[in-house]
Design an enzyme around this catalytic site. Structure first.
Site, PDB file in Angstrom:
ATOM      1  N   HIS A  86      13.860-110.882 -36.328  1.00 23.13           N
ATOM      2  CA  HIS A  86      15.093-110.093 -36.217  1.00 23.13           C
ATOM      3  C   HIS A  86      15.028-109.008 -35.132  1.00 23.13           C
ATOM      4  O   HIS A  86      15.977-108.855 -34.364  1.00 23.13           O
ATOM      5  CB  HIS A  86      15.420-109.503 -37.598  1.00 23.13           C
ATOM      6  CG  HIS A  86      16.778-108.884 -37.685  1.00 23.13           C
ATOM      7  ND1 HIS A  86      17.934-109.540 -37.315  1.00 23.13           N
ATOM      8  CD2 HIS A  86      17.170-107.656 -38.098  1.00 23.13           C
ATOM      9  CE1 HIS A  86      18.971-108.748 -37.505  1.00 23.13           C
ATOM     10  NE2 HIS A  86      18.542-107.598 -37.976  1.00 23.13           N
ATOM     11  N   SER A 102      23.030-107.917 -35.420  1.00 25.65           N
ATOM     12  CA  SER A 102      22.965-107.585 -36.836  1.00 25.65           C
ATOM     13  C   SER A 102      24.313-107.032 -37.331  1.00 25.65           C
ATOM     14  O   SER A 102      25.326-107.705 -37.175  1.00 25.65           O
ATOM     15  CB  SER A 102      21.821-106.585 -37.049  1.00 25.65           C
ATOM     16  OG  SER A 102      21.422-106.582 -38.388  1.00 25.65           O
ATOM     17  N   ASP A 141      22.153-112.592 -34.491  1.00 23.23           N
ATOM     18  CA  ASP A 141      21.802-112.367 -35.897  1.00 23.23           C
ATOM     19  C   ASP A 141      22.923-111.684 -36.687  1.00 23.23           C
ATOM     20  O   ASP A 141      22.761-110.557 -37.183  1.00 23.23           O
ATOM     21  CB  ASP A 141      20.528-111.509 -36.013  1.00 23.23           C
ATOM     22  CG  ASP A 141      19.267-112.291 -35.734  1.00 23.23           C
ATOM     23  OD1 ASP A 141      19.369-113.493 -35.416  1.00 23.23           O
ATOM     24  OD2 ASP A 141      18.171-111.703 -35.833  1.00 23.23           O
TER      25      ASP A 141
END
Ligand SMILES: *[C@@H]1O[C@H](CO)[C@@H](O)[C@H](O)[C@H]1NC(C)=O
Ligand SMILES: *[C@@H]1O[C@H](CO)[C@@H](O)[C@H](O)[C@H]1NC(C)=O
Ligand SMILES: *[C@@H]1O[C@H](CO)[C@@H](O)[C@H](O)[C@H]1NC(C)=O
Ligand SMILES: *[C@@H]1O[C@H](CO)[C@@H](O)[C@H](O)[C@H]1NC(C)=O
Length: 514
Positions: free
Chosen positions: A416, A318, A352
């Site tokens: 996620h 992320s 991600d």
């Protein structure tokens, strides 16, 4: 019949009070009764097996080696301010770098005894972490802080990380010179996360012979972290751009500036972490141990020449993936700006990459493994005027053209948080709220598998599993396999993956049959 009934159930003799209790206790098949009984049984069960309420324990690691863990927090080479931004409330610097904190996960000597308690999944003090979550939720007051503390404590306060603390590193075996030096992954966490959010992934990699340094960033993205200074401690709690002030702008800090500064801070932490690893490899483990504010690592002197510093990979999830891409800017470059740090990274594992964490760095000269979770690829997000997916795919294609090796793929049925510990601890909660349909352990196993295959590839160029099947889906959900691929690729791989960017499928001799 009456004779076999317990006395207290005998209506003719009991008092009205006992009567009522008896009615209450008599099994009835109402929904409320069944639910209450289930909850009571569950609490009893948790109590008996000593497991936290609602949460599962973290599972042990499945690779061939046992796993050790050491917390390291040491002063940086030169304490410094990464930027002059200050907090509105007290004028203190927001980006002061004093120490770097990370947990080492490593393959350990078989059967070693640890004399230290396991690390908690929520490191103490929980109230500090609760304050960070409360800030993230824009709901920070005395009441919410206690509420969050209680909730965190109830949900996961007693969970610990199943790695043995401070046990010796796996011995080199004479037979197998490969195991003399371990490859390294430096792991960078996402926003509102900490160094303990990916322990299952890190521990699984360690049990397969990889040393992982999981950093805890003090850039204001960790809910709560304690910085140790020579004269005391400083708490860093999660903060937002609107809590900061900068000299250069009257209107306060824009979100882009804020992320730019956080990334610069993270970059410095990654650099300092690699510097400590280099020191360990040079045989300065005793010095690292002496300086370590967390008082772990008494055996670190034995790490001399045990790390393969020609095999360093920077990984992140992320916002951490955005940061890892940023940190790779200086990798495989002869000169890296004005610093004399030579970035030894030879690859990146990009999980991600952020959708709301600023632009993605495109200046990368090492091969990448970019893995999207299913929900990350599926959701069409506009990112600086284009679909996020297309931006990531183009970066991967560009690196592939220049460097000749790079992958971009989607891990099917995951969401996620699938790479984090959260779904292992709260499987139901997470699958309800994020839509992951894959079995949690299966999903994690695939992430670990592709990561180890990628590390093997970086070492000797071998392509295994999902790395050898070429592009299967030019874009998400668009099956573009050739007939040869349909024939040759294992169904077990297609069950888990869509590959969007990859070097071409290698050609086998025609007589080689699976
Ligand atoms: C520790 O020392 C630094 C300067 O070296 C100072 O800024 C800070 O306020 C001191 N902290 C405490 C808790 O005394
Ligand atoms: C601080 O951040 C701003 C962007 O917000 C940047 O322009 C400036 O160069 C940074 N200062 C330093 C010392 O890096
Ligand atoms: C470094 O970059 C060059 C091209 O710029 C490439 O050929 C080489 O393979 C790269 N080295 C590594 C370790 O990725
Ligand atoms: C699928 O990919 C091919 C090759 O890139 C492209 O020509 C085609 O338009 C795509 N189809 C869809 C539905 O996106």
């Amino acid at each position: 019949m009456d004779a076999v009934r317990p006395r207290w159930l005998d209506h003719t003799r009991s008092s009205p009070w006992l009567d009522r209790v008896a009615v209450l206790l008599r099994p009835r098949l109402t929904v409320g009764y069944v639910l209450c009984s289930l909850v009571a049984l569950y609490v009893l069960y948790c109590y008996i097996v000593w497991s936290p309420l609602f949460a599962s324990k973290l599972p042990g690691y499945t690779g061939p080696h046992e796993v050790g863990a050491i917390d390291v927090e040491v002063p940086v080479q030169l304490p410094r301010r990464i930027n002059d931004t200050t907090f509105l409330k007290n004028g203190e610097p927001a980006f002061q770098l004093d120490t770097v904190l990370f947990t080492l996960y490593y393959p350990a000597v078989k059967g070693a005894r640890s004399y230290k308690a396991r690390h908690r999944w929520f490191p103490k003090p929980i109230s500090l972490i609760a304050e960070g979550y409360a800030t993230a939720a824009h709901f920070n007051n005395a009441f919410s802080r206690s509420l969050f503390t209680l909730a965190l404590w109830g949900l996961a306060g007693s969970i610990d990380i199943p790695a043995k603390v401070d046990v010796p590193l796996l011995q080199p075996s004479e037979k197998d010179s490969e195991s003399d030096q371990f490859p390294i992954i430096v792991m960078s966490h996402g926003d509102v996360s900490s160094r303990t959010d990916y322990t299952a992934y890190c521990g699984e990699l360690a049990s397969r012979g990889i040393v992982v340094a999981a950093i805890e960033h003090r850039d204001g993205s960790c809910p709560g972290s304690v910085v140790h200074l020579p004269n005391g401690t400083r708490n860093v709690v999660l903060f937002r751009a609107d809590q900061l002030r900068t000299e250069t702008s009257e209107t306060g800090l824009s979100n882009d500036d804020w992320r730019f500064q956080k990334l610069a801070y993270r970059d410095a932490e990654i650099e300092e972490t690699i510097y400590v690893l280099q020191n360990l490899n040079r045989g300065e483990g005793d010095l690292v141990f002496t300086k370590n504010h967390r008082h772990e690592g008494s055996e670190l002197k034995a790490w001399k020449k045990r790390l393969d510093l020609s095999h360093v990979v920077i990984a992140g999830h992320s916002f951490g993936a955005t940061g890892a891409m940023q940190a790779l800017k200086s990798a495989n470059k002869t000169s890296s700006g004005n610093s004399n740090f030579v970035n030894p990274a030879i690859g990146g594992i990009i999980l991600d990459p952020g959708k709301e964490s600023g632009r993605l760095n495109t200046d990368i000269d090492v091969p990448l493994l970019i893995v999207h979770s299913d929900s990350w690829s599926k959701a069409r997000t506009i990112f600086y005027g284009r679909p996020h997916f297309d931006t990531v795919r183009d970066i991967a294609k560009d690196v592939l053209v220049r460097i000749g090796r790079t992958w971009f793929m989607t891990s099917l049925k995951t969401s996620h948080p699938s790479i984090t510990d959260a779904p292992l601890i709260e499987p139901l909660l997470l699958s309800w709220t994020t839509g992951a349909t894959i079995n949690v352990k299966e999903g994690l196993r695939e992430y670990v598998r592709v990561s180890t295959e990628y590390l093997a590839f970086l070492k000797d160029g071998s392509r295994k599993g999902v790395l050898e099947i070429g592009v299967t889906h030019a874009s998400y959900g668009n099956d573009t396999r050739t007939d040869e691929q349909k024939k040759r690729i294992d169904k077990d791989i297609m069950k888990y993956w869509e590959v969007h960017v990859a070097p071409p499928m290698p050609h086998f001799a025609t007589d080689e049959k699976a």
